[in-house]
Design an enzyme around this catalytic site. Sequence first.
Site, PDB file in Angstrom:
ATOM      1  N   VAL B  18       0.827  -1.204   0.000  1.00 60.85           N
ATOM      2  CA  VAL B  18       0.000   0.000   0.000  1.00 60.85           C
ATOM      3  C   VAL B  18       0.866   1.261   0.000  1.00 60.85           C
ATOM      4  O   VAL B  18       0.680   2.169  -0.823  1.00 60.85           O
ATOM      5  CB  VAL B  18      -0.961   0.002   1.203  1.00 60.85           C
ATOM      6  N   VAL B 173       9.299   5.096  13.441  1.00 59.85           N
ATOM      7  CA  VAL B 173       8.581   6.309  13.828  1.00 59.85           C
ATOM      8  C   VAL B 173       8.367   6.280  15.337  1.00 59.85           C
ATOM      9  O   VAL B 173       7.853   5.309  15.887  1.00 59.85           O
ATOM     10  CB  VAL B 173       7.236   6.408  13.085  1.00 59.85           C
ATOM     11  N   HIS B 230      -4.024 -15.474  10.465  1.00 58.35           N
ATOM     12  CA  HIS B 230      -4.488 -16.351   9.387  1.00 58.35           C
ATOM     13  C   HIS B 230      -3.434 -17.438   9.254  1.00 58.35           C
ATOM     14  O   HIS B 230      -2.260 -17.153   9.069  1.00 58.35           O
ATOM     15  CB  HIS B 230      -4.641 -15.538   8.109  1.00 58.35           C
ATOM     16  N   TYR B 261      -8.206 -22.575   1.385  1.00 58.86           N
ATOM     17  CA  TYR B 261      -7.743 -22.531   0.006  1.00 58.86           C
ATOM     18  C   TYR B 261      -6.495 -23.395  -0.145  1.00 58.86           C
ATOM     19  O   TYR B 261      -5.788 -23.655   0.821  1.00 58.86           O
ATOM     20  CB  TYR B 261      -7.444 -21.088  -0.443  1.00 58.86           C
ATOM     21  N   TYR B 545     -34.064  19.622  -0.025  1.00 62.40           N
ATOM     22  CA  TYR B 545     -33.413  18.318  -0.200  1.00 62.40           C
ATOM     23  C   TYR B 545     -32.352  18.519  -1.281  1.00 62.40           C
ATOM     24  O   TYR B 545     -32.629  19.070  -2.337  1.00 62.40           O
ATOM     25  CB  TYR B 545     -34.428  17.262  -0.621  1.00 62.40           C
ATOM     26  N   ASP B 558     -26.588  12.792   0.092  1.00 60.61           N
ATOM     27  CA  ASP B 558     -27.811  13.561  -0.161  1.00 60.61           C
ATOM     28  C   ASP B 558     -28.432  13.802   1.188  1.00 60.61           C
ATOM     29  O   ASP B 558     -28.406  12.939   2.059  1.00 60.61           O
ATOM     30  CB  ASP B 558     -28.748  12.815  -1.106  1.00 60.61           C
ATOM     31  N   GLU B 660     -41.654  14.815   9.953  1.00 62.84           N
ATOM     32  CA  GLU B 660     -40.590  14.348  10.843  1.00 62.84           C
ATOM     33  C   GLU B 660     -40.666  15.231  12.077  1.00 62.84           C
ATOM     34  O   GLU B 660     -40.640  16.454  11.960  1.00 62.84           O
ATOM     35  CB  GLU B 660     -39.206  14.537  10.207  1.00 62.84           C
ATOM     36  N   LEU B 661     -40.774  14.632  13.246  1.00 61.12           N
ATOM     37  CA  LEU B 661     -40.854  15.397  14.492  1.00 61.12           C
ATOM     38  C   LEU B 661     -39.528  15.244  15.233  1.00 61.12           C
ATOM     39  O   LEU B 661     -39.205  14.162  15.744  1.00 61.12           O
ATOM     40  CB  LEU B 661     -42.011  14.886  15.350  1.00 61.12           C
TER      41      LEU B 661
END
Lengths: 256, 850, 337
Positions: B18, B173, B230, B261, B545, B558, B660-661
């Site tokens: 990575v 580090v 593993h 496997y 919205y 959204d 909606e309350l």
Amino acid sequence: MDICVCVKRVPGTGSTILLTDDGMNVDTRHLGFTIGPHEECAVEEAVQIVTAHGGSVTVLTAGPPEAEEQLRYALSLGADRGVLIDTGPEELDAEQTASALTQAIRQLESGGSRFDMLLFGNESADASHYQVGIRVACALELPMVGGVKGIQIDEAAGTLDLRRDAAGGIEVYRTPLPAAVAVAEGLNLPRYPSMRGRLRAMKARLDTVEVQLEPGGLRKRGLRRPAEQGSQTVMLGTGPEAADAVADVLEELGVV
Amino acid sequence: MSSLPERADVVVIGAGIVGNSIVHHLADRGWRNIVLLDKGPLPDPGGSTGHASNFIFPVDHSKEITALTLDSMRQYEKFGTLTTCGGVEISRTEERDQELLRRMSSATSWGVPAEMISPARVGELVPFVDTSLIRTAFWTPSVAVVDPLQTGALMREHARALGALTVSANTEVLGIDTEEAGTPGTRTVRTVHTDKGDIETDTVVVACGVWSRRIAGMAGASIPLTPAVHQMIDVGPIPELAATGQEIAYPIVRDMDPLMYERQSGADLEVGSYAHRPILHDPDDIPSIAASALSPTQLPFTQEDFDPQLATALELFGPILDREEVGVRHAINGLLSLTPDGSPVLGETPEVRGLWSAAAVWIKEGPGVGRMVAEWMTDGSAEIDLHSADIARFYPNQRAATHVRARASEGFNKTYGIVHPREQWESSRGQRLSPFFARERELGAQFFEVGGWERPHWYESNRHLLEEMQPHAPAPEMLRERPAEWDGRWWSPITNAEHLAMRERAAMIDLSAFAHFDVAGPGALDYVQRMVVAQVDRPVGRIMYTPVLSPGGGFRSDLTVVRLGTRHFRIVTGGADGARDLQWFTTHLPSDGSVTLTDLTSATCTVGLWGPRARDILGELTADDVSHEGFGFGTARWLTVDTVPVLALRISYVGDLGWELHAPFDQGRRLWDAVEEAGRPHGVVPAGIGVYGTTGRLEKGYRLMGAELEAEYDPVEAGLALPKVKDADFVGRDAYLRARGHDPVATLCTLTVDDHHDSGGTRRYPQGGEPILTPDGERIVDRKGRGSYVTSAGSGPSVGRYLLMAYLPPEHAVEGTALTVGYMGERYPVTVARAGRTPLFDPDDERMKR
Amino acid sequence: MTVLAIVEHDGGVPTAGSLQAVAVAAQVGGTGSAEAVAFGPGAELLRPRLVTAGVARLHVLEHDLLDDYSPETWGESLAQLVGQLRPDGVVAAGTDRGNELMAQAAARAGLPFAANCVAVDGGTGTSPAWQLTRARVGGLLYEDADLTASVKMLSLAAGVEVATAPSAADSHELPVEVFTPELPADFAYSRVVERAGHTTGVTLATAPVVVSGGRGVASAEGFAPLEELAELVGGAVGCSRVATNNGWRPHSDQVGQTGTRIAPDLYIACGISGATQHWVGCMNAKAILAINTDPEAPMVTRATYAVIGDVQDVLPAVIAAVRRRAGASTGRRPALT
């Protein structure tokens, strides 16, 4: 041939040996345990001999209950019977180990049938006392050769020819049977356990033997790592371009 | 050997696959002065990259993971470190047969060539297996083995050649300093301390695999993962394998049912297992390089955990494994990283600006993750939607070590397990409870979890509605259990009954998992304008919205914005995405202090009250005017309901009249009881999220973040483009304008399933993720190469049809078009019922706007 | 105090390790306390050398069964001698034979035995124990221990440096006492039936230069340049355990904890990372040259000299350079054909 192989549960080796906080033992938290390379050869040799000559292989260990793992490992390599002498978690001195093994072998032989051969590793991979096998052999009044890298059996004559390295060459010892032998790596190429062997070993029943122990004369006060020589590496270069610098060094050291 | 610079533009910690990929792609995207650190030596510093089994099965049910994997495979191939060998996943059980068929669906959806094959064919591909144990198999020819160490070295070389990279191995580090950032309450990275010197930087990437939690902790951030074991062994030498003279000449076998496997590795067969007990490891207890036997992530093998798997492998591969001369040559407990939900942990940490996480990544995803994180760091968003890998998805309660350990333990055996898309976790439950929880439990609520919240999915107390609602059900079978167990797992027809009762009478729905942010201050309007697509400079009391876009124009979120005052807004967003949205909004706050953002989530509870009787019920509880004229649709007002001060929002996600309350948390119970009591004469029922999130929503064609809405599709394609583009600038505006400038490449459609019967006559119900195909069974792919698949699936009890949503290219996005959906190895006829956002139920929204 | 030192010798020439044992015996016991023990024919020839080493007396063990080495007969004999003399201690060199002999004798005499000591302190007299430090795991680890026994038996790890003080009484006549053990007729023992030298002149254990290869050599064929360089400098070829396990080299070439431990003038480690197992075998070399692609490999960081690079690139260039110089210095030229 009935053979008894004595093995020891020892820590695996890492890149650096770390010690427990009290300095009394190797920190084995991340290492796992094994039997030393000499002892792997001893088990292998015993299995090969029995395969060729018939008989049985007994593996014997003195150590904590967890040493069961090492017995099962030996069984997975083809040994027939595993015997544990539960001596608890504390490290034994060489005299105690030898005494435990001797007492156990006497018990195993109490039925009247003697082992034809006792096999040991030349020295344990952790404590390196260089004497346990010899002490057992002396106690049982058996001849004993150490450092062995070749075993030939003459069943008719009842003798063993045992080859070992000596200064500048090899020596072959002939010894009557029954005998004890401490072997060294190089004797054979130990096999890896087969999967079927593992499964067999997993299910095998182990025997246990109880012994009485008295401390010997050598008492461990603690372990430490020798001071590293803090030498600075002289970098001679990279790749083939370094060849001349290497030749300079060889001249300097007088080896050319 | 190289000395560290005093300053760096970015410090990447960890030289596994990575970290190497990140420096490579950062360099490609123009970053310079990059420093890559690792405490171990190169090329194998001792992390999980060095001992991984290195094979790649591209097909995953997750679109996101599959995309990362396919991208990674392309990168490995480019570096010449990929060897294609093919792979078979075998089934030994009937349940697994179904799972493999489902994998086949996913393969088709994501466009990975694969096929179901017979046991005999498995025997041809892998001559050493006992085919009598196999029922069926899933064959992926593109399965490959890669060399991540070599790839990493080449990636470093690439970045070095660009003059962008300093590499420092054997560099530990020791600490990461942070300082207070411009925005109050946030901190930013300043210095990385190492045993070879300090580096000033404002960007740090933690790509430390199993050590990530520890390293991030140095900066005060939390990366929720745990090291776990593993187990794998190498068995050999096997002459048949040695004879190939290759590292891998035979396909890899995944023996799915025993979770194992087997793969060739030269003369050996490597056997790995995910079947043993979960063996978690404390991140602070990973051995140092010096203290470890092989490497810090290759711990001593614990034989007893693996013994049962030995027997299984022997059984399947008996012809080559059951030999005395074939030995176990190598056996390790390898460490890998597990997260609470099994997904990677990527992105900027919510706690510390400039501190990025790139952790819990498998070999198969490494290069792709590197590319995406580099894009994200450079452009603010990535090509592949990463919302389910975003580190910000975790609420603080989900980052707690106790939670991480519990879920990792539970999740470990799911690695090869059969996981239902709605499957619920058993451990570490009950973290966040609404004030209604006790009442809900009394009502026999079946709780599902989101963000740690316990939310009723349906109520057993409503079982009587199955009979009662029969007369109102256009499709009476929707009020019966589904005949196939898989289709009905984690589901109840009670949801459909609750839905019909809501449409007939009224329903109250616990929405307390909503996240609420209060935004206030002189800069509030400009700030909210900048964050969202919709025009929010509207009168006080208006509800907007709106999509929230990433800089690249993909969906971030959204949500609902309420204008509470000229300088005061309330933002309400879904429970699943609340934590991500909080981070997004927080990191975009102006640094001048002109806006404050307060997270009110834990202070606010919400009851949704919808249905034709909703106004009658609410009217009985308040003296305030709740008439259509007095309280118009799309507005918000403060009401007193019974004794409770409530912010009422007249909107609906289910398509019925109602509110909606939003109430103070401490008074929620009173509100619940009051609504329930007032509603009783009107036949109000409690309804679960099954209605709110699926049935009601799908009938109304409402889109769901993470399903329909994701970074790969733009608002125009989603049908959420607004009629006008506001003048104010906002994040993603340029991309949004570009998207509006041409016809959509795909359009989000609602489809109905025309015939549910499979070849055996059983009614089947697709669950989501399945491919939409032509009537002949061909894949449908749009001009951008995106395949059509089911984004959401569920019943439409009021329309009497089972509904699917899917993006379709223009030639198919035509109402009335006949297509098929592939499910469990068969195809079912479907029809495009709606292209675009017009709802199937009550298309003119008359019910909620009266 | 009396401390016996076991003197191994070859026809009257003591081994270096034996002289270390004598020195330690003298150091622990004080002036005049060291007495030597020697087996086999030619033992008397040791006298001049032992006198200068400060030995006060020489015990020669004689018996028909002692002419050639046998662990059991030698061990039993030493045990009997110890039983008769009751010395305070017995010191031997920690060679294979030394350790074997001491262990045999200790076992038979019922005494403890501390193998491979690197430091010995005879103590002040207030404590009956000797405080010592012994090497474990080939010297990677030290054990501090107390040795308590009527006779303290110990051996010295190879390479232990002890200051040897030449005897002041250089001219005294070294008394020799012959001891004949009792070995019963049915005594079970092993005897040498064959002895063979190595076929080549240079052995791994004694070569001044060892060119050794590991994982980085990558194959059996890859050892060709190592052999060439070894031949060129009159050295021997060694290898790591990886090379043995892969079948590239015989085990007899293996340097390490379970192979041969060597102390050459120069150890050239080619493509050997330097795991502890291996390091133990070569750490007593006077100089180490590491050739490795990984600049951070332990062998590189511990070596005296290092070249970063692939063995197969570096070695041929080194061979060429050595040949060039050899040619130049002796005036030899390539033959014209």
